[in-house]
Enzyme design. Structure first.
Site, PDB file in Angstrom:
ATOM      1  CG  ASP A  41      -2.054   0.963   1.146  1.00 23.30           C
ATOM      2  OD1 ASP A  41      -2.191   1.641   0.104  1.00 23.30           O
ATOM      3  OD2 ASP A  41      -2.805   1.069   2.124  1.00 23.30           O
ATOM      4  CG  ASP A  43      -1.975   7.345   1.248  1.00 24.37           C
ATOM      5  OD1 ASP A  43      -1.314   8.389   1.352  1.00 24.37           O
ATOM      6  OD2 ASP A  43      -2.627   7.044   0.230  1.00 24.37           O
ATOM      7  CB  THR A  75      -2.614   2.511  -3.665  1.00 24.66           C
ATOM      8  OG1 THR A  75      -3.021   3.741  -3.066  1.00 24.66           O
ATOM      9  CG2 THR A  75      -2.604   2.679  -5.180  1.00 24.66           C
ATOM     10  N   GLY A  76      -5.566   2.596  -2.675  1.00 32.97           N
ATOM     11  CA  GLY A  76      -6.863   3.199  -2.940  1.00 32.97           C
ATOM     12  C   GLY A  76      -6.763   4.434  -3.811  1.00 32.97           C
TER      13      GLY A  76
END
Length: 213
Positions: A41, A43, A75-76
């Site tokens: 990821d 963040d 990741t988002g």
């Protein structure tokens, strides 16, 4: 269309202790032969609370690649907002963006896109607008917010459009809701849509703070 969503448990508390732990876990990965693929990821994993990418973590990720271990960013974020982090490590990192909505190869080509169906997205956003529930909508490289997102610690540059439900013209890659009250509203009113879309509730249904659709 249902989308597979995965969350890395424990990443946020580790980052809150003062920095990411990538180098701690994978600093010697190239020498022990236990890993074939590492999905990271951005963040609260590669980036700590200061939103900076440490040289130590960059070096650890590069050692993984040099040892033949595949490294993927998961990741988002949209690809556009993930690129600065990816490029700081290598020019050809594959990425799974928008919480599984779009998968890119190392050259930036789309390998798979699983958007929220347009009619479902328009319906959800319309219901949220009527209830006063805010949302972030990722559509390609553009991020939309239906209300001012300034209280969101993870806010990314975007366009505020309260009437996005009426103007959304293509299936978005994901919809994000944040805040406990807003998340509980979504759980109460939208869980029946599971099957058309999937609700990823973080950190849990008992303590909802963020929902990815």
């Amino acid at each position: 269309m249902s989308r597979a969503r995965r969350a890395a448990a424990g990443a946020r508390p580790a980052a809150q202790r003062g920095g990411s732990t990538v180098s701690n876990h994978f600093g010697t990965a190239g020498s022990n032969g236990r890993f074939r693929l590492v999905a990271l990821d951005i963040d609260d994993t590669l980036l700590g609370p200061d939103k900076q990418l440490s040289p130590r973590d960059v070096a650890a990720v590069r050692r993984c690649r040099e040892a033949g271990i595949e490294v993927i960013l998961a990741t988002g974020r949209t690809r556009q907002t993930a690129l600065p982090v990816a490029r700081a490590i290598a020019d050809d990192l594959p990425m799974i963006c928008t919480t599984g909505g779009v998968t890119y190869d190392g050259a930036g080509r789309v390998l798979r896109r699983l958007p929220v169906p347009l009619a479902v997205a328009q319906f959800i956003l319309g219901e949220m607008r009527a209830a006063g529930v805010r949302a972030r909508v990722d559509a390609g490289d553009v991020i939309y917010y239906t209300k001012d997102p300034s209280d969101n610690a993870y806010v990314l540059p975007g366009v505020v459009d309260p009437d996005l439900a009426d103007r959304l013209a293509a299936p978005p890659d994901q919809i994000i809701i944040w805040g406990e009250a807003e998340c509980r509203w979504v759980i109460r009113h939208c869980s029946y849509l599971d099957g058309a879309v999937q609700l990823l509730v973080l950190p849990s249904y008992d303590d909802p703070q963020v929902i990815h659709i």
